[in-house]
Design a protein around this motif. Structure first.
Motif, mmCIF file in Angstrom:
data_model
loop_
_atom_site.group_PDB
_atom_site.id
_atom_site.type_symbol
_atom_site.label_atom_id
_atom_site.label_comp_id
_atom_site.label_asym_id
_atom_site.label_seq_id
_atom_site.Cartn_x
_atom_site.Cartn_y
_atom_site.Cartn_z
ATOM 1 N N ASN A 486 0.828 -1.207 0.000
ATOM 2 C CA ASN A 486 0.000 0.000 0.000
ATOM 3 C C ASN A 486 0.863 1.257 0.000
ATOM 4 O OD1 ASN A 486 0.906 -0.397 2.619
ATOM 5 N ND2 ASN A 486 -1.102 -0.181 3.591
ATOM 6 N N SER A 487 1.983 1.219 0.713
ATOM 7 C CA SER A 487 2.868 2.386 0.721
ATOM 8 C C SER A 487 3.581 2.564 -0.609
ATOM 9 C CB SER A 487 3.893 2.259 1.855
ATOM 10 O OG SER A 487 3.284 2.469 3.106
ATOM 11 N N LEU A 488 3.937 1.472 -1.255
ATOM 12 C CA LEU A 488 4.539 1.575 -2.586
ATOM 13 C C LEU A 488 3.560 2.257 -3.540
ATOM 14 C CD1 LEU A 488 6.491 1.062 -4.889
ATOM 15 C CD2 LEU A 488 5.752 -1.334 -4.930
ATOM 16 N N ARG A 489 2.300 1.815 -3.508
ATOM 17 C CA ARG A 489 1.309 2.431 -4.393
ATOM 18 C C ARG A 489 1.085 3.900 -4.030
ATOM 19 N NH1 ARG A 489 -0.757 -2.832 -3.774
ATOM 20 N NH2 ARG A 489 -2.132 -2.218 -2.049
ATOM 21 N N ALA A 490 1.055 4.194 -2.720
ATOM 22 C CA ALA A 490 0.894 5.588 -2.294
ATOM 23 C C ALA A 490 2.062 6.453 -2.729
ATOM 24 C CB ALA A 490 0.721 5.658 -0.782
ATOM 25 N N SER A 491 3.256 5.869 -2.794
ATOM 26 C CA SER A 491 4.425 6.648 -3.207
ATOM 27 C C SER A 491 4.295 7.130 -4.648
ATOM 28 C CB SER A 491 5.706 5.825 -3.032
ATOM 29 O OG SER A 491 5.864 4.857 -4.056
ATOM 30 N N VAL A 492 3.605 6.364 -5.474
ATOM 31 C CA VAL A 492 3.405 6.749 -6.872
ATOM 32 C C VAL A 492 2.385 7.877 -6.973
ATOM 33 C CG1 VAL A 492 2.482 5.968 -9.093
ATOM 34 C CG2 VAL A 492 4.119 4.547 -7.842
ATOM 35 N N THR A 493 1.194 7.677 -6.400
ATOM 36 C CA THR A 493 0.169 8.708 -6.514
ATOM 37 C C THR A 493 0.565 9.981 -5.774
ATOM 38 O OG1 THR A 493 -1.016 7.596 -4.709
ATOM 39 C CG2 THR A 493 -1.727 7.112 -6.947
ATOM 40 N N GLN A 494 1.355 9.838 -4.718
ATOM 41 C CA GLN A 494 1.815 11.025 -4.001
ATOM 42 C C GLN A 494 2.808 11.829 -4.832
ATOM 43 O OE1 GLN A 494 3.778 11.119 0.226
ATOM 44 N NE2 GLN A 494 1.617 10.598 0.355
ATOM 45 N N ASN A 495 3.665 11.157 -5.559
ATOM 46 C CA ASN A 495 4.556 11.890 -6.449
ATOM 47 C C ASN A 495 3.764 12.640 -7.513
ATOM 48 O OD1 ASN A 495 7.116 11.646 -5.472
ATOM 49 N ND2 ASN A 495 7.820 10.137 -6.945
ATOM 50 N N LEU A 496 2.699 12.019 -8.020
ATOM 51 C CA LEU A 496 1.868 12.710 -9.001
ATOM 52 C C LEU A 496 1.213 13.938 -8.375
ATOM 53 C CD1 LEU A 496 0.194 9.646 -10.769
ATOM 54 C CD2 LEU A 496 2.042 11.090 -11.648
ATOM 55 N N ALA A 497 0.781 13.815 -7.120
ATOM 56 C CA ALA A 497 0.157 14.950 -6.436
ATOM 57 C C ALA A 497 1.156 16.070 -6.195
ATOM 58 C CB ALA A 497 -0.461 14.492 -5.121
ATOM 59 N N ILE A 498 2.359 15.729 -5.721
ATOM 60 C CA ILE A 498 3.356 16.751 -5.404
ATOM 61 C C ILE A 498 3.873 17.430 -6.663
ATOM 62 C CG2 ILE A 498 5.663 17.131 -4.439
ATOM 63 C CD1 ILE A 498 5.044 14.827 -2.478
ATOM 64 N N SER A 499 4.141 16.635 -7.686
ATOM 65 C CA SER A 499 4.730 17.214 -8.892
ATOM 66 C C SER A 499 3.745 18.095 -9.642
ATOM 67 C CB SER A 499 5.258 16.109 -9.816
ATOM 68 O OG SER A 499 4.212 15.341 -10.352
ATOM 69 N N THR A 500 2.430 17.913 -9.407
ATOM 70 C CA THR A 500 1.456 18.742 -10.113
ATOM 71 C C THR A 500 0.902 19.872 -9.242
ATOM 72 O OG1 THR A 500 -0.332 17.158 -9.613
ATOM 73 C CG2 THR A 500 0.819 16.906 -11.716
ATOM 74 N N ILE A 501 1.569 20.181 -8.125
ATOM 75 C CA ILE A 501 1.307 21.446 -7.424
ATOM 76 C C ILE A 501 2.550 22.328 -7.480
ATOM 77 C CG2 ILE A 501 -0.522 20.543 -5.933
ATOM 78 C CD1 ILE A 501 1.579 20.450 -3.643
ATOM 79 N N GLY A 502 3.457 22.009 -8.416
ATOM 80 C CA GLY A 502 4.569 22.920 -8.674
ATOM 81 C C GLY A 502 5.908 22.531 -8.117
ATOM 82 N N TYR A 503 6.088 21.250 -7.739
ATOM 83 C CA TYR A 503 7.380 20.764 -7.238
ATOM 84 C C TYR A 503 7.819 19.598 -8.127
ATOM 85 C CZ TYR A 503 5.790 23.564 -3.334
ATOM 86 O OH TYR A 503 5.329 24.605 -2.564
ATOM 87 N N PRO A 504 8.458 19.877 -9.255
ATOM 88 C CA PRO A 504 8.640 18.867 -10.297
ATOM 89 C C PRO A 504 9.775 17.882 -10.078
ATOM 90 C CG PRO A 504 9.544 20.964 -11.011
ATOM 91 C CD PRO A 504 8.880 21.218 -9.690
ATOM 92 N N PHE A 505 10.679 18.167 -9.148
ATOM 93 C CA PHE A 505 11.846 17.295 -8.971
ATOM 94 C C PHE A 505 11.568 16.348 -7.799
ATOM 95 C CE2 PHE A 505 13.821 21.434 -10.476
ATOM 96 C CZ PHE A 505 13.711 21.090 -11.812
ATOM 97 N N VAL A 506 10.811 15.305 -8.077
ATOM 98 C CA VAL A 506 10.269 14.460 -7.009
ATOM 99 C C VAL A 506 11.027 13.141 -6.890
ATOM 100 C CG1 VAL A 506 7.927 15.393 -7.002
ATOM 101 C CG2 VAL A 506 8.535 13.593 -8.640
ATOM 102 N N THR A 507 11.016 12.630 -5.662
ATOM 103 C CA THR A 507 11.508 11.293 -5.377
ATOM 104 C C THR A 507 10.557 10.666 -4.377
ATOM 105 O OG1 THR A 507 13.374 10.019 -4.520
ATOM 106 C CG2 THR A 507 13.014 12.159 -3.545
#
Length: 686
Positions: A486-507
């Motif tokens: 569940n955390s692996l899957r959350a790590s993907v959708t969370q990167n999509l959320a963070i990168s699309t509020i203006g923080y494009p260099f995500v890990t």
């Protein structure tokens, strides 16, 4: 000329910042207002760059419905919830009947009665070609909170927000995507939060909402599956919001970045994009010492597990805030640093501005006024409880305090050959008072300016809500994750959320998770590495050789296949580095995210709006790694011609590939033929 400029400045709506003024199109001269007994209709016609829209204001109970080409794309909440709502004396109230209005100089001004006798709402709507500004306040009573409420389904699906608190464990194990597919219950959504968040949301209908505030918000999206989005501010100050109306979600994102600013540089260099950084946290947590760290580094080196840096995380200090190595655990830190360098790694160190009360530096800092003051009693330092005790916080608004902190930090780095830092914890807390002349929101900027002076080694920093955070170009690392699927899957959708509020260099968080749960299984660790290899950067901790289970203290030894597959993931990411670096340069030009949802590139592809386990890495690479313990998965391909890397064949998109086989060594990834950078991506992935 001077008089004309002054007149224009005075006509600007309240709440527009200087950057807003630079980006927002002027109110269209052709905007028209029509009236009827039921509603006021403000119409903004389309032009070359904007689709046009109409805003319908119901008169019997103040409500706002935004339409584009005759179709509703955003509507406020109906009924007793109220569109423009406020809390007074502990009870929620709202605007009701419109009692007066005017249309003058491109501004629609409204007055409405409310559910509180004698209290009124005054609102101003200022239209531009692709957005409108909504400013409103309450008179006749003193509200505790102001809020907007929306009917979620009116705008399709909702995105944005950043790291979301949810009833199902978010953001550590749950990050709904879209947000309305789950529940977001985030009562302390504010600029001092440890979470990576911004007050910006956008929708599949290509509308968006930005709330311009420095106060804490209470955000609820589909709470108890009520179908509502509620965006409340803990303040009686005027509520200021921008509603975007565009053709595509990507256009909305670009409008937002036009306000907050795109990165002016990348804080990470090429090697930090090409190779992982290794951090000791999930490998050892606080049970780390010099011998363990060197054994960890040696194992990585001997097994061909490459990386550009190795960071010593919490706990290395004798006491938090001393900024001295614990001599019992680190008898020779200078020799430790040299050995790490000899193995080919840069050496990094975890640091914080929080000084525990038992630190030998606390009283000195308190006596010299170097700590933030208590908000309730500014004669004494503010004390905050965190995961390592009770502490004061160095006040970055005090130049002398900043100089003292940095002097000690730089002395430490010089003495022990430390190349970079991982800044952790927050730079401010709501229980504290800001330094004279500063606001709480200023501490995001102050923290960003401090961190920007150091090599953050690709783990970045967690600052947000301020244009300085957007423009600094920091890598953004996620909040700690668990070690399960569940955390692996959350790590993907969370990167999509963070990168699309203006923080494009995500890990993602550290590959394999880092929340003191049982050590990740072989399958989770490998799949996480394969997923991270198709993201901008790789942030690693759990060694594929062996690790320590934090629950038992026992060593967990992985097999040779784990090492080999992890090594393959690192190698794939390294081969992709030239393509990724091109995307970094493109982001610096445009502000567009590198890792992004499929619908940013394919807005007409309806299935793309609810896909949670695929993303675009730049315009040419579609990543669809396996994020579950299953032998197959479905892969949706948007329209176009794609190269299936695993099967080495060309396939046509606009369809879903079912039962795509995913043995542990296979990671589905596709290259869009003809897209910019596709040749470079093909060379890397074949």
């Amino acid at each position: 000329m001077l008089l004309a400029a002054l007149a224009l400045a005075l006509a600007l709506p309240v709440g527009l910042t200087a950057q807003n003024r630079a980006q927002a199109a002027p109110a269209p001269r052709t905007a028209q207002l029509a009236t009827s007994a039921a509603e006021l209709t403000l119409t903004v016609p389309p032009d070359r760059t904007a689709p046009g829209y109409s805003l319908h204001v119901a008169r019997d109970q103040l409500a706002l419905t935004t339409r584009r080409s005759g179709t509703t794309v955003l509507a406020t909440a109906p009924g007793d919830t109220g569109a423009l709502r406020f809390r007074t004396a502990g009870t929620w109230q709202h605007a009701t009947r419109v009692t007066d209005w005017s249309w003058k100089n491109g501004v629609l001004t409204l007055t409405a009665a409310t559910t509180v006798p004698g209290a009124t709402v005054q609102a101003r709507v200022t239209p531009s070609a692709d957005r409108y500004q909504l400013d409103w306040q309450v008179s006749g009573t003193t509200p505790e909170r102001l809020g907007l409420a929306y009917d979620l389904k009116s705008a399709g699906h909702w995105y944005g927000h950043g790291e979301a608190q949810t009833p199902n464990g978010g953001p550590g194990t749950d990050q709904p995507w879209p947000l309305d597919s789950g529940q977001v219950v985030h009562p302390a959504f504010g600029p001092a939060s440890y979470y990576m968040i911004d007050p910006f949301w956008y929708t599949s209908a290509a509308t968006g909402l930005r709330v311009d505030t420095g106060h804490v918000m209470d955000v609820a999206i589909n709470q108890n599956t009520d179908g509502l989005g509620r965006f409340d501010i803990e303040s009686a100050e005027p509520y200021r919001a921008t509603v975007f109306v565009e053709r595509t979600p990507l256009d909305v994102y670009r409008d937002y970045v036009g306000i907050v600013g795109k990165p002016t540089k990348s804080d990470a260099g090429y090697r930090q994009y090409a190779e992982p950084v290794w951090n000791s946290w999930a490998q050892f947590y606080t049970h780390v010492d010099q011998a363990k760290l060197l054994d960890y580094a040696q194992d990585l080196h001997d097994n061909g597990i490459t990386g550009h840096a190795l960071q010593l995380d919490d706990k290395w200090e004798s006491n938090y805030g001393n900024m001295t190595f614990d001599p019992k655990a680190y008898p020779d830190p200078k020799a430790m640093s040299q050995k790490i360098h000899d193995l080919g790694f840069d050496f990094g160190l975890w640091v914080t501005l929080w000084i525990n009360l038992d630190s030998d530096q606390y009283q000195y800092a308190a006596d010299h006024g170097y700590l933030l003051k208590d908000a309730a009693d500014t004669t004494k330092p503010c004390t905050v409880t965190w995961w390592n005790g009770t502490a004061g916080i160095v006040d970055l608004g005090n130049p002398e305090a900043k100089a003292w902190y940095e002097g000690r930090l730089k002395g430490l780095m010089k003495t022990y050959g430390i190349d970079g830092l991982k800044f952790d914890t927050r730079f401010f807390d709501e229980r504290c008072a800001p330094h004279e002349g500063y606001k709480p929101t200023d501490y995001q900027r102050l923290g960003a300016q401090l961190a920007d002076e150091y090599d953050l080694q690709g783990v970045g920093i967690r600052v947000h809500w301020d244009t300085a955070a957007h423009q600094a170009g920091f890598v953004t690392r996620q909040v700690d994750k668990g070690t399960g699927w569940n955390s692996l899957r959350a790590s993907v959708t969370q990167n999509l959320a963070i990168s699309t509020i203006g923080y494009p260099f995500v890990t993602t968080d550290m590959i394999g998770g880092s929340s003191a749960q049982p050590a990740p299984t072989k399958q989770v660790l490998v799949r996480w590495a394969q997923s991270a290899a198709l993201m901008p950067l790789m942030y690693a901790s759990t060694s594929p050789v062996d690790t320590i289970d934090p629950r038992t203290g026992q060593k967990v030894v992985y097999d040779e296949e784990t090492i080999a597959l992890y090594r393959q993931a690192i190698a794939r990411h390294a081969r992709l580095a030239p393509y990724i670096w091109d995307q970094v340069q493109q982001t610096l030009r445009t502000g567009d995210p590198i890792m992004r949802p499929l619908f940013f590139d394919f807005p007409e592809d309806k299935p793309a709006y609810t896909i949670t386990d695929e993303w675009m890495l730049g315009p040419a690479v579609l990543a669809a790694p396996q994020l579950t313990d299953a032998p197959t998965r479905s892969v949706h391909l948007p329209p176009g011609t794609w190269y299936d890397v695993a099967h080495r064949k060309v396939v046509h998109g606009g369809r879903t590939l079912t039962s795509y086989a995913t043995p542990l060594g296979t990671t589905p990834v596709f290259v869009k033929l003809g897209a910019k950078g596709s040749d470079k991506a093909l060379r890397a992935l074949r």
